[in-house]
Motif scaffolding. Sequence first.
Motif, PDB file in Angstrom:
ATOM      1  N   THR A 155      -9.568   0.096   2.927  1.00 44.26           N
ATOM      2  CA  THR A 155      -8.381  -1.020   2.651  1.00 44.26           C
ATOM      3  C   THR A 155      -9.039  -2.333   2.653  1.00 44.26           C
TER       4      THR A 155
ATOM      5  N   HIS B  12     -13.788   0.678  -4.477  1.00 44.56           N
ATOM      6  CA  HIS B  12     -12.846   1.312  -3.770  1.00 44.56           C
ATOM      7  C   HIS B  12     -12.369   2.493  -4.673  1.00 44.56           C
TER       8      HIS B  12
ATOM      9  N   ARG C 183     -12.096   6.072  -2.717  1.00 40.13           N
ATOM     10  CA  ARG C 183     -10.868   6.667  -2.541  1.00 40.13           C
ATOM     11  C   ARG C 183     -10.897   8.119  -3.087  1.00 40.13           C
TER      12      ARG C 183
ATOM     13  N   ALA D   9      -4.743   3.853  11.142  1.00 38.66           N
ATOM     14  CA  ALA D   9      -3.752   3.784  10.062  1.00 38.66           C
ATOM     15  C   ALA D   9      -2.754   4.999  10.221  1.00 38.66           C
ATOM     16  N   GLY D  10      -3.211   6.025  10.797  1.00 37.21           N
ATOM     17  CA  GLY D  10      -2.373   7.332  10.804  1.00 37.21           C
ATOM     18  C   GLY D  10      -1.649   7.750  12.080  1.00 37.21           C
TER      19      GLY D  10
ATOM     20  N   THR E 239       1.134   4.467  13.511  1.00 29.23           N
ATOM     21  CA  THR E 239       2.127   4.211  12.397  1.00 29.23           C
ATOM     22  C   THR E 239       3.208   5.454  12.637  1.00 29.23           C
TER      23      THR E 239
ATOM     24  N   SER F 152       2.545  -5.758   3.929  1.00 30.88           N
ATOM     25  CA  SER F 152       1.403  -5.261   3.257  1.00 30.88           C
ATOM     26  C   SER F 152       0.364  -5.987   3.866  1.00 30.88           C
ATOM     27  N   PHE F 153      -1.047  -5.519   3.491  1.00 23.32           N
ATOM     28  CA  PHE F 153      -2.145  -6.293   3.960  1.00 23.32           C
ATOM     29  C   PHE F 153      -1.856  -7.580   2.961  1.00 23.32           C
TER      30      PHE F 153
ATOM     31  N   ARG G 299      -3.515 -10.115   0.136  1.00 21.95           N
ATOM     32  CA  ARG G 299      -4.182 -10.207  -1.075  1.00 21.95           C
ATOM     33  C   ARG G 299      -4.697 -11.687  -1.485  1.00 21.95           C
TER      34      ARG G 299
ATOM     35  N   THR H 209       7.501   1.301   1.532  1.00 20.80           N
ATOM     36  CA  THR H 209       6.907   1.489   3.021  1.00 20.80           C
ATOM     37  C   THR H 209       5.408   2.015   2.957  1.00 20.80           C
TER      38      THR H 209
ATOM     39  N   HIS I  53      -4.133   1.130  -3.503  1.00 17.05           N
ATOM     40  CA  HIS I  53      -4.282   1.092  -2.195  1.00 17.05           C
ATOM     41  C   HIS I  53      -3.102   1.700  -1.316  1.00 17.05           C
TER      42      HIS I  53
ATOM     43  N   CYS J  71      -0.781   4.445   0.480  1.00 19.99           N
ATOM     44  CA  CYS J  71      -0.869   5.000   1.807  1.00 19.99           C
ATOM     45  C   CYS J  71      -1.749   6.352   1.429  1.00 19.99           C
TER      46      CYS J  71
HETATM   47  C1  HEM Z   1       4.753   6.230   8.454  1.00 18.94           C
HETATM   48  C2  HEM Z   1       3.665   6.407   8.490  1.00 18.94           C
HETATM   49  C3  HEM Z   1       2.571   5.483   7.809  1.00 18.94           C
HETATM   50  C4  HEM Z   1       2.960   4.283   6.939  1.00 18.94           C
HETATM   51  C5  HEM Z   1       4.386   3.665   6.907  1.00 18.94           C
HETATM   52  C6  HEM Z   1       2.035   3.828   6.272  1.00 18.94           C
HETATM   53  C7  HEM Z   1       1.854   2.553   5.560  1.00 18.94           C
HETATM   54  C8  HEM Z   1       0.607   2.402   4.671  1.00 18.94           C
HETATM   55  C9  HEM Z   1       0.623   1.209   3.927  1.00 18.94           C
HETATM   56  C10 HEM Z   1       1.914   0.242   3.722  1.00 18.94           C
HETATM   57  C11 HEM Z   1      -0.413   1.166   3.269  1.00 18.94           C
HETATM   58  C12 HEM Z   1      -1.170   0.085   2.317  1.00 18.94           C
HETATM   59  C13 HEM Z   1      -1.236  -1.218   2.768  1.00 18.94           C
HETATM   60  C14 HEM Z   1      -1.603  -2.107   1.638  1.00 18.94           C
HETATM   61  O1  HEM Z   1      -1.854  -1.701   0.432  1.00 18.94           O
HETATM   62  O2  HEM Z   1      -1.408  -3.434   1.887  1.00 18.94           O
HETATM   63  C15 HEM Z   1      -1.213   2.038   3.931  1.00 18.94           C
HETATM   64  C16 HEM Z   1      -2.752   2.473   3.522  1.00 18.94           C
HETATM   65  C17 HEM Z   1      -3.313   3.489   4.193  1.00 18.94           C
HETATM   66  N1  HEM Z   1      -2.844   4.475   4.871  1.00 18.94           N
HETATM   67 FE1  HEM Z   1      -0.983   4.728   5.547  1.00 18.94          FE
HETATM   68  N2  HEM Z   1       0.798   4.774   6.598  1.00 18.94           N
HETATM   69  C18 HEM Z   1       1.382   5.813   7.404  1.00 18.94           C
HETATM   70  C19 HEM Z   1       0.771   6.816   7.850  1.00 18.94           C
HETATM   71  C20 HEM Z   1      -0.509   7.208   7.332  1.00 18.94           C
HETATM   72  C21 HEM Z   1      -1.428   8.247   7.992  1.00 18.94           C
HETATM   73  C22 HEM Z   1      -0.771   9.508   8.670  1.00 18.94           C
HETATM   74  C23 HEM Z   1      -2.578   8.241   7.544  1.00 18.94           C
HETATM   75  C24 HEM Z   1      -3.921   9.131   7.576  1.00 18.94           C
HETATM   76  C25 HEM Z   1      -3.732  10.064   8.408  1.00 18.94           C
HETATM   77  C26 HEM Z   1      -2.782   6.691   6.807  1.00 18.94           C
HETATM   78  C27 HEM Z   1      -3.845   6.422   6.076  1.00 18.94           C
HETATM   79  C28 HEM Z   1      -3.902   5.405   5.347  1.00 18.94           C
HETATM   80  C29 HEM Z   1      -5.061   4.703   4.770  1.00 18.94           C
HETATM   81  C30 HEM Z   1      -6.510   5.464   4.816  1.00 18.94           C
HETATM   82  C31 HEM Z   1      -4.705   3.759   3.994  1.00 18.94           C
HETATM   83  C32 HEM Z   1      -5.649   2.824   2.975  1.00 18.94           C
HETATM   84  C33 HEM Z   1      -5.675   3.289   1.633  1.00 18.94           C
HETATM   85  C34 HEM Z   1      -6.374   2.448   0.711  1.00 18.94           C
HETATM   86  O3  HEM Z   1      -6.767   1.463   1.128  1.00 18.94           O
HETATM   87  O4  HEM Z   1      -6.828   2.932  -0.323  1.00 18.94           O
HETATM   88  N3  HEM Z   1      -1.407   6.574   6.712  1.00 18.94           N
HETATM   89  N4  HEM Z   1      -0.740   3.019   4.761  1.00 18.94           N
END
Ligand code: HEM
Length: 426
Positions: free
Chosen positions: A104, A111, A115, A250-251, A254, A303-304, A306, A356, A362, A364
């Motif tokens: 992230t 990245h 990724r 993150a996983g 959430t 979001s995170f 930027r 969401t 980035h 999810c």
């Molecule tokens: C309802 C559940 C979830 C929500 C609402 C959610 C939401 C998000 C959001 C909003 C981001 C992007 C943030 C940004 O760009 O500022 C993100 C990134 C990410 N999420 Fe999720 N997430 C959820 C579940 C999960 C699960 C289950 C996993 C993995 C097992 C996961 C792994 C990741 C990872 C690794 C990133 C970073 C991706 C990157 O930076 O390339 N998330 N998530």
Amino acid sequence: MNHPARPGEAAPDSPCVPVPPTPADHLDLARTTQRGPLPDFLPTGDSVADVVPVVAPTGDHIWLVTGFGLGRKVLTDDRFSRAAAVAPTAPAIHPFRPDPAALTSLDPPQHTRLRRLVNRSFTPQAVARLEDGIRHTARRLLAGRTRIDLVAQYAMPLSAMTICRVLGVPEADHARFAGLADRALGITTGIFEEQSLARDALRDYIRDLITEARRRPGGHMLGSLATAHDESGALSHQELTALVELLLNAGYETSVGQLGLAVVALLDHPEQWRLLATAAHPERASSAAVEEMLRYAPVVPMSFSRVARQDLVLGTVRIRAGEAVVVSLLHAGFDPRTHPDASRLDVTRPHARHLTFGHGAHTCLGAQLARTQLRVALEELAAAAPGLTPRVPLPSLRWRRPEAVVRGPVALPVTLSGDASGTRTG
Ligand code: HEM
């Protein structure tokens, strides 16, 4: 990097154009339809602009983007940097700084490389293979019960099982792992301490998992990540450790929070719950409902951040190099230009649009897994308890702290009833 100027304090040459209000008071709509506290700095008011200056709990000045279209643009615009946003001097929303080695926190090309390696482990096929296990666990957790706390006894063990299977945690360690993760992330206590014994213990455990996965990769995602490599080599130990911690952070929480928020919203709208519970095609109904729940009650409201790499104009606001921008994912889902009746919860809405899961590079990584888990959890709950009712009035539910990154109720006691004519409490 210089400390950025306060948003709104235009540079002498800055054309800080007066900001027109959006067509409706969508920020108010979002707040009033939400159960649970939201961060204080999210603005309210009758007319709110697409981009507004806010002061974060850290005291830092940040631009908040509230519109759906502009939010999507920010998330794909390479004039903004994530790497610059985790620098110690960058304006921040939260006091703790993310690991700069985490996925992230990286910009292209670092990245892109990481990724691409990780994407290979999160294929739709890999997620589909997890569905039967999620369903089986959901059924087992509900079986034979008439009362349950949907956070501690359903969402948490279900999400723990899912993430454990993703990471390849042995079955016998699931309960220990879930306990450690709960204490480290402060899910049921609502207290998150950056430096806690539970966090250290969890890190040690993750290190052992990685060592084991490198030795014996097995068929799970951690195994394929441990052996993943491209022309520039395999994932380094630091990259892999940061990634596993991120997957957990993150996983896990959430998914717990999102299920809690979805069920609270449905209990708040019993007619919507009945529509879901009595649908002729449960899977079709729950797929649409999942998107609507993600739009209406997003677990991660922002979001995170930027940081702008250069001076630029966003909508009608001039942003200066070094200033930070955050997209309000919550308010993007309530933008009246995207959904004219955004304040209405409608589980049959054909195309609920939301940010969401973020957008762009980035977006999810676990979105497909999260959708599957939420859909199966709702399907099994609806099948077991078409007459689901809360055991406490909804206004008296306890919630995670409003300034936490992830929202959600701390406990959600309900009665599981087969009678779909059940009534609403609170
Ligand atoms: C309802 C559940 C979830 C929500 C609402 C959610 C939401 C998000 C959001 C909003 C981001 C992007 C943030 C940004 O760009 O500022 C993100 C990134 C990410 N999420 Fe999720 N997430 C959820 C579940 C999960 C699960 C289950 C996993 C993995 C097992 C996961 C792994 C990741 C990872 C690794 C990133 C970073 C991706 C990157 O930076 O390339 N998330 N998530």
